[in-house]
Design a protein around this motif. Structure first.
Motif, PDB file in Angstrom:
ATOM      1  N   LEU A  55      -8.022   9.166 -12.652  1.00 32.56           N
ATOM      2  CA  LEU A  55      -8.083  10.470 -11.999  1.00 32.56           C
ATOM      3  C   LEU A  55      -7.801  10.399 -10.500  1.00 32.56           C
ATOM      4  O   LEU A  55      -7.927  11.405  -9.800  1.00 32.56           O
ATOM      5  N   GLU A 108     -17.789  16.556 -14.314  1.00 30.48           N
ATOM      6  CA  GLU A 108     -16.621  17.032 -15.066  1.00 30.48           C
ATOM      7  C   GLU A 108     -16.197  16.028 -16.136  1.00 30.48           C
ATOM      8  O   GLU A 108     -15.901  16.401 -17.283  1.00 30.48           O
ATOM      9  N   SER A 122     -19.529  16.125  -8.519  1.00 32.43           N
ATOM     10  CA  SER A 122     -18.818  17.156  -9.290  1.00 32.43           C
ATOM     11  C   SER A 122     -17.794  16.528 -10.225  1.00 32.43           C
ATOM     12  O   SER A 122     -17.639  16.957 -11.383  1.00 32.43           O
ATOM     13  N   LYS A 123     -17.096  15.499  -9.746  1.00 31.42           N
ATOM     14  CA  LYS A 123     -16.084  14.847 -10.578  1.00 31.42           C
ATOM     15  C   LYS A 123     -16.721  14.090 -11.746  1.00 31.42           C
ATOM     16  O   LYS A 123     -16.227  14.141 -12.883  1.00 31.42           O
ATOM     17  N   ILE A 162     -11.277  10.219  -4.795  1.00 28.40           N
ATOM     18  CA  ILE A 162     -12.005  11.285  -4.108  1.00 28.40           C
ATOM     19  C   ILE A 162     -11.608  11.277  -2.625  1.00 28.40           C
ATOM     20  O   ILE A 162     -11.463  10.229  -2.021  1.00 28.40           O
ATOM     21  N   ASN A 177     -18.671  15.769  -3.712  1.00 27.10           N
ATOM     22  CA  ASN A 177     -17.394  15.806  -4.435  1.00 27.10           C
ATOM     23  C   ASN A 177     -17.397  14.833  -5.609  1.00 27.10           C
ATOM     24  O   ASN A 177     -16.905  15.161  -6.703  1.00 27.10           O
ATOM     25  N   SER A 201     -12.571   7.423 -18.022  1.00 28.19           N
ATOM     26  CA  SER A 201     -11.920   8.083 -16.899  1.00 28.19           C
ATOM     27  C   SER A 201     -12.271   7.326 -15.618  1.00 28.19           C
ATOM     28  O   SER A 201     -13.455   7.191 -15.283  1.00 28.19           O
ATOM     29  N   ILE A 218     -12.478   6.891 -11.623  1.00 29.41           N
ATOM     30  CA  ILE A 218     -12.584   7.669 -10.390  1.00 29.41           C
ATOM     31  C   ILE A 218     -12.653   6.691  -9.229  1.00 29.41           C
ATOM     32  O   ILE A 218     -13.563   5.861  -9.153  1.00 29.41           O
TER      33      ILE A 218
END
Length: 300
Positions: free
Chosen positions: A47, A84, A80-81, A50, A77, A6, A8
């Motif tokens: 994803l 997840e 948290s991502k 941010i 932030n 994933s 980010i």
């Protein structure tokens, strides 16, 4: 072994003063990272980015740290991502942005690993605090913050405790260390391979020792934090704080290939790509090529 990745993006330029590094994630995507990795992974998803706050005109309170509030909010932030992504059983691959983003990345990872190892591939130690930093730029502090050292606004992100242990850190490629960082490295016993060791031992021996060192500590996860200024500016010119005499392009590929063969990484981030300072997106292209090696691309 193929991983579910994933991506980010963290378009952060608040940890330092040179503009343009916020475009790093876009430059890496433009260099074809998804296309490069999609055949090397189980699945890959992007994803997006941010959200990053605004640059602050003044320092906050008694602190000399620039953009402290905005960096802290973005780090929360990001943490948290990352949390997840790991909760979904996937491999977080984070794009920067300046190196202050590692505060959030490591805070999110620490929720899942109790004895995490970190490979810090960088020309700098990033072990400054507000007291030792000559600039007040937070991108020179993320490793100290992750050790629980520094401004409490940053050290408490993801929980008010140290996220990593000093004995679980390996710095590779250091060649520009401030005096306060040198003191902290000696006090904490942090493992460092400077350019002297790389020149003298060779990259293969350095990586063998680094991998063995982390395995001996029974780490339950290993994070790679790769600053493109770890490479020589000839190979990666688009960085905010270039330092001559760095790791070569081919040595870096070897390092990534050996990490892939060792199969110890559980997360990674590539930071400090600044297309404004670059030559035809050369640095982002180098970053993508290194990711190819990291995820199993072979010469033959």
């Amino acid at each position: 072994m193929k991983k579910d990745i994933s991506i980010i993006g963290v378009p952060m330029d608040l940890g330092q003063t040179r503009r343009g590094v916020d475009m790093g994630p876009s430059a890496i995507r433009y260099a074809g990272v998804v296309e490069r990795l999609e055949n090397l992974t189980q699945t890959i998803e992007d994803l997006g980015d941010i959200e990053i706050g605004s640059r602050e005109r003044t320092t906050t309170g008694e602190s000399n740290l620039k953009n402290l509030k905005a960096v802290a909010e973005a780090s929360e932030n990001l943490a948290s991502k990352v949390d997840e992504v790991l909760s979904n059983g996937r491999f977080p691959l984070v794009f920067g942005g300046d190196h202050s983003i590692a505060i959030g990345t490591i805070a999110g990872l620490a929720k899942h690993y109790s004895n995490m190892g970190v490979i810090w591939y960088d020309a700098h130690g990033d072990l400054n605090t507000g007291e030792t930093s000559p600039s007040g730029n937070i991108h020179g502090m993320p490793l100290a913050v992750s050790l629980g050292i520094g401004d409490s606004t940053l050290t408490k992100i993801g929980g008010d405790h140290a996220k990593i242990r000093p004995e679980n850190i390996v710095i590779i490629g250091a060649r520009s260390l401030d005096e306060g960082e040198k003191v902290l490295i000696k006090e904490k016993g942090i493992k460092v391979f400077t350019m002297h060791e790389i020149d003298r031992m060779g990259m293969a021996a350095v990586m063998e020792e680094a991998i063995a060192y982390l395995r001996e500590r029974d780490t339950d996860g290993v994070h790679l934090s790769l600053d493109l200024d770890g490479l020589d500016p000839h190979d990666a010119p688009g960085v905010g704080t270039p330092v001559l005499g760095g790791i070569s392009y081919r040595e870096s590929h070897l390092a990534m290939e050996m990490l892939e063969e060792a199969n110890i990484l559980t997360s990674a981030e590539f930071v400090e790509v600044n297309p404004i300072l670059d030559e035809r997106n050369k640095t982002a292209t180098v970053a993508v090529a290194l990711m190819g090696s990291l995820f199993g691309e072979k010469l033959l």
